[in-house]
Design a protein around this motif. Structure first.
Motif, PDB file in Angstrom:
ATOM      1  N   GLU A 188       0.837  -1.208   0.000  1.00 42.69           N
ATOM      2  CA  GLU A 188       0.000   0.000   0.000  1.00 42.69           C
ATOM      3  C   GLU A 188       0.875   1.262   0.000  1.00 42.69           C
ATOM      4  N   GLU A 189       1.978   1.185   0.763  1.00 43.68           N
ATOM      5  CA  GLU A 189       2.876   2.354   0.798  1.00 43.68           C
ATOM      6  C   GLU A 189       3.521   2.563  -0.573  1.00 43.68           C
ATOM      7  N   TRP A 190       4.008   1.458  -1.162  1.00 39.98           N
ATOM      8  CA  TRP A 190       4.606   1.573  -2.502  1.00 39.98           C
ATOM      9  C   TRP A 190       3.593   2.182  -3.474  1.00 39.98           C
ATOM     10  N   ARG A 191       2.370   1.686  -3.419  1.00 43.05           N
ATOM     11  CA  ARG A 191       1.369   2.144  -4.377  1.00 43.05           C
ATOM     12  C   ARG A 191       1.109   3.650  -4.220  1.00 43.05           C
ATOM     13  N   ALA A 192       0.991   4.084  -2.955  1.00 40.57           N
ATOM     14  CA  ALA A 192       0.733   5.506  -2.718  1.00 40.57           C
ATOM     15  C   ALA A 192       1.901   6.354  -3.228  1.00 40.57           C
ATOM     16  N   LEU A 193       3.112   5.859  -3.029  1.00 43.37           N
ATOM     17  CA  LEU A 193       4.281   6.616  -3.483  1.00 43.37           C
ATOM     18  C   LEU A 193       4.302   6.727  -5.006  1.00 43.37           C
ATOM     19  N   PHE A 194       4.116   5.591  -5.674  1.00 40.00           N
ATOM     20  CA  PHE A 194       4.111   5.623  -7.146  1.00 40.00           C
ATOM     21  C   PHE A 194       2.959   6.474  -7.672  1.00 40.00           C
ATOM     22  N   ALA A 195       1.810   6.396  -7.010  1.00 42.75           N
ATOM     23  CA  ALA A 195       0.665   7.193  -7.471  1.00 42.75           C
ATOM     24  C   ALA A 195       0.998   8.680  -7.372  1.00 42.75           C
ATOM     25  N   GLY A 196       1.758   9.060  -6.347  1.00 39.32           N
ATOM     26  CA  GLY A 196       2.144  10.465  -6.197  1.00 39.32           C
ATOM     27  C   GLY A 196       3.118  10.906  -7.281  1.00 39.32           C
ATOM     28  N   PHE A 197       4.022  10.011  -7.649  1.00 37.13           N
ATOM     29  CA  PHE A 197       5.046  10.399  -8.641  1.00 37.13           C
ATOM     30  C   PHE A 197       4.574  10.213 -10.088  1.00 37.13           C
ATOM     31  N   LEU A 198       3.596   9.316 -10.278  1.00 32.99           N
ATOM     32  CA  LEU A 198       3.093   9.046 -11.635  1.00 32.99           C
ATOM     33  C   LEU A 198       1.572   9.214 -11.617  1.00 32.99           C
ATOM     34  N   PRO A 199       1.097  10.437 -11.455  1.00 30.21           N
ATOM     35  CA  PRO A 199      -0.349  10.630 -11.308  1.00 30.21           C
ATOM     36  C   PRO A 199      -1.118  10.124 -12.531  1.00 30.21           C
ATOM     37  N   GLY A 200      -2.299   9.611 -12.257  1.00 29.87           N
ATOM     38  CA  GLY A 200      -3.169   9.159 -13.341  1.00 29.87           C
ATOM     39  C   GLY A 200      -2.884   7.747 -13.816  1.00 29.87           C
ATOM     40  N   ARG A 201      -1.852   7.098 -13.252  1.00 25.40           N
ATOM     41  CA  ARG A 201      -1.528   5.731 -13.699  1.00 25.40           C
ATOM     42  C   ARG A 201      -2.279   4.710 -12.846  1.00 25.40           C
ATOM     43  N   ASP A 202      -2.468   3.562 -13.437  1.00 25.77           N
ATOM     44  CA  ASP A 202      -3.082   2.450 -12.712  1.00 25.77           C
ATOM     45  C   ASP A 202      -1.942   1.625 -12.116  1.00 25.77           C
ATOM     46  N   ILE A 203      -1.766   1.720 -10.811  1.00 25.48           N
ATOM     47  CA  ILE A 203      -0.627   1.056 -10.166  1.00 25.48           C
ATOM     48  C   ILE A 203      -1.155  -0.077  -9.303  1.00 25.48           C
ATOM     49  N   ARG A 204      -0.689  -1.257  -9.570  1.00 19.42           N
ATOM     50  CA  ARG A 204      -1.242  -2.447  -8.896  1.00 19.42           C
ATOM     51  C   ARG A 204      -0.143  -3.360  -8.379  1.00 19.42           C
ATOM     52  N   TRP A 205      -0.504  -4.073  -7.334  1.00 22.91           N
ATOM     53  CA  TRP A 205       0.311  -5.187  -6.873  1.00 22.91           C
ATOM     54  C   TRP A 205       0.129  -6.309  -7.882  1.00 22.91           C
ATOM     55  N   TRP A 206       1.206  -6.984  -8.262  1.00 21.38           N
ATOM     56  CA  TRP A 206       1.038  -7.945  -9.351  1.00 21.38           C
ATOM     57  C   TRP A 206       0.329  -9.230  -8.932  1.00 21.38           C
ATOM     58  N   ASN A 207       0.084  -9.403  -7.654  1.00 22.02           N
ATOM     59  CA  ASN A 207      -0.749 -10.540  -7.236  1.00 22.02           C
ATOM     60  C   ASN A 207      -2.229 -10.158  -7.170  1.00 22.02           C
ATOM     61  N   ASP A 208      -2.543  -8.908  -7.473  1.00 22.55           N
ATOM     62  CA  ASP A 208      -3.941  -8.478  -7.498  1.00 22.55           C
ATOM     63  C   ASP A 208      -4.678  -9.320  -8.549  1.00 22.55           C
ATOM     64  N   PRO A 209      -5.726 -10.058  -8.122  1.00 24.69           N
ATOM     65  CA  PRO A 209      -6.396 -10.947  -9.091  1.00 24.69           C
ATOM     66  C   PRO A 209      -7.057 -10.194 -10.239  1.00 24.69           C
ATOM     67  N   ASP A 210      -7.272  -8.886 -10.074  1.00 31.29           N
ATOM     68  CA  ASP A 210      -7.925  -8.122 -11.143  1.00 31.29           C
ATOM     69  C   ASP A 210      -6.946  -7.623 -12.206  1.00 31.29           C
ATOM     70  N   VAL A 211      -5.656  -7.869 -12.010  1.00 29.44           N
ATOM     71  CA  VAL A 211      -4.682  -7.384 -12.995  1.00 29.44           C
ATOM     72  C   VAL A 211      -4.760  -8.239 -14.265  1.00 29.44           C
ATOM     73  N   ASP A 212      -4.961  -7.561 -15.386  1.00 27.90           N
ATOM     74  CA  ASP A 212      -4.937  -8.250 -16.676  1.00 27.90           C
ATOM     75  C   ASP A 212      -3.477  -8.261 -17.145  1.00 27.90           C
ATOM     76  N   PRO A 213      -2.849  -9.421 -17.236  1.00 28.10           N
ATOM     77  CA  PRO A 213      -1.415  -9.448 -17.586  1.00 28.10           C
ATOM     78  C   PRO A 213      -1.114  -8.700 -18.886  1.00 28.10           C
ATOM     79  N   GLU A 214      -2.057  -8.673 -19.801  1.00 30.63           N
ATOM     80  CA  GLU A 214      -1.814  -7.996 -21.090  1.00 30.63           C
ATOM     81  C   GLU A 214      -1.716  -6.482 -20.931  1.00 30.63           C
ATOM     82  N   SER A 215      -2.249  -5.966 -19.824  1.00 34.07           N
ATOM     83  CA  SER A 215      -2.259  -4.503 -19.648  1.00 34.07           C
ATOM     84  C   SER A 215      -0.989  -3.994 -18.964  1.00 34.07           C
ATOM     85  N   VAL A 216      -0.140  -4.921 -18.504  1.00 35.98           N
ATOM     86  CA  VAL A 216       1.038  -4.500 -17.728  1.00 35.98           C
ATOM     87  C   VAL A 216       2.150  -4.015 -18.661  1.00 35.98           C
ATOM     88  N   ARG A 217       2.595  -2.764 -18.454  1.00 32.41           N
ATOM     89  CA  ARG A 217       3.667  -2.195 -19.279  1.00 32.41           C
ATOM     90  C   ARG A 217       4.999  -2.147 -18.519  1.00 32.41           C
TER      91      ARG A 217
END
Ligand code: NDP
Length: 308
Positions: free
Chosen positions: A10-39
């Motif tokens: 959660e801390e990592w996500r908040a930090l990345f969200a602050g530095f890269l606003p507007g991005r979808d930042i997810r933990w890669w074990n999040d079951p909702d992550v579509d592997p094709e969408s990961v850049r």
């Protein structure tokens, strides 16, 4: 992103969200992550096969300086750029630690700790001021160069060794296999800051340690495998080496029954030389992603052909 522990995520996500606003930042074990969408992936220790599960992956940012665990994933394609952690805080912490260890070797910390243990008033002085102590750093990369600058500012007579010659203010440069023994013969305190590659593993063996002048000290803050431990202990026990500082080990945490803990001339530290804050590392990785998107040259890029 991979996170070593879920609560850190959660801390990592908040930090990345602050530095890269507007991005979808997810933990890669999040079951909702579509592997094709990961850049982009930010990781340290991916399980084998994981990197290959993202078909549209464009860039990997390592959370650590050493990337052995990432390149060990057989599914990592060399065509996907991999950037090692290179934030300033990592280099600054390492420089601090190396300065502390060199001063501790210079003033014989193991002997001070022994006197404390036995409550002995053991008043002893160094044979020379720091200006008379020759410190050599194996590896003049992002961390070795920062450590060299710090040691020079303290006043140590500083030299360094790398594959290619370097021009660093106040630092004598030695390069290549053929110049290593010459450097070792002129070294009172040896600091290892090499990357872990087939060429550098086991580099500090009996033959090399014998090149150091009697009474030298060794500080290993790079990878455990750089040192041939039985050879190092033999050099200490014979009196050839005065002290050894070890921050990295084959097995971490170092088991409580390891004889290294109680060796009177070894100072063990718990792989604490340098770990930058999550904030600094997230900022660095975010800047790398931004540079990538702008088409700028990537800093600190892992070179597969060199192994670091
Ligand atoms: P870099 O990759 O930036 O630098 C490596 C240096 O080693 C370069 O100067 C390179 O030479 C030199 N080198 C590589 N191979 C050879 C060789 N065969 N012969 C001579 N010189 C060689 O590494 P970093 O400074 O980023 O990291 C150094 C080490 O620190 C790593 O092992 C890392 O894992 C460790 N580390 C330890 C931490 C801790 O807390 N203890 C924390 C972070 C990192 P050239 O410049 O010519 O390419």
């Amino acid at each position: 992103m991979e996170a070593d522990r879920e609560e850190g995520y959660e801390e990592w996500r908040a930090l990345f969200a602050g530095f890269l606003p507007g991005r979808d930042i997810r933990w890669w074990n999040d079951p909702d992550v579509d592997p094709e969408s990961v850049r982009y992936v930010f990781c340290f220790d991916p399980e084998p096969g994981r990197l290959g599960s993202f078909p549209n992956l464009q860039l990997i940012c390592a959370a650590s300086v050493g990337v052995e665990r990432i390149v060990a994933d057989p599914s990592w394609s060399r065509s996907i750029p991999l950037v090692r952690m290179g934030c300033e805080e990592t280099a600054a912490q390492m420089a601090d630690f190396v300065a502390w260890a060199c001063l501790s070797a210079h003033r014989n910390l193991p002997r001070i700790l022994k006197a404390r243990e036995t409550r002995t008033w053991d008043k002893f002085l160094p044979s020379t001021a720091v200006a008379g102590k020759r410190v050599s750093i194996l590896g003049l990369g992002s961390l070795g160069a920062a450590a060299a600058a710090m040691l020079t500012s303290i006043g140590f007579a500083t030299a360094g060794w790398s594959r290619s010659p370097k021009e660093l203010s106040g630092v004598r440069s030695f390069a290549g296999e053929e110049e290593l023994d010459t450097l070792l013969q002129q070294t009172d305190i040896l600091v290892c800051l090499l990357p872990g590659t087939p060429e550098t593993m086991g580099i500090l063996n009996a033959e090399r340690l014998a090149q150091l002048p009697a009474g030298a000290s060794v500080i290993n803050v790079a990878r455990a495998g750089h040192v041939v431990l039985p050879d190092l202990i033999a050099a200490l026990d014979s009196g050839h080496l005065a002290s050894v500082f070890l921050d990295v080990f084959d097995r971490e945490p170092l088991p409580a029954d390891s004889p290294l803990w109680s060796h009177p001339k070894i100072v063990v530290t718990s792989h604490l030389a340098s770990t930058a804050s999550r904030r600094s590392r997230a900022r660095y990785a975010s800047d790398v992603i931004t540079a990538f998107e702008w088409g700028d040259a990537l800093p600190n890029r892992y070179k597969p052909e060199a192994g670091y």
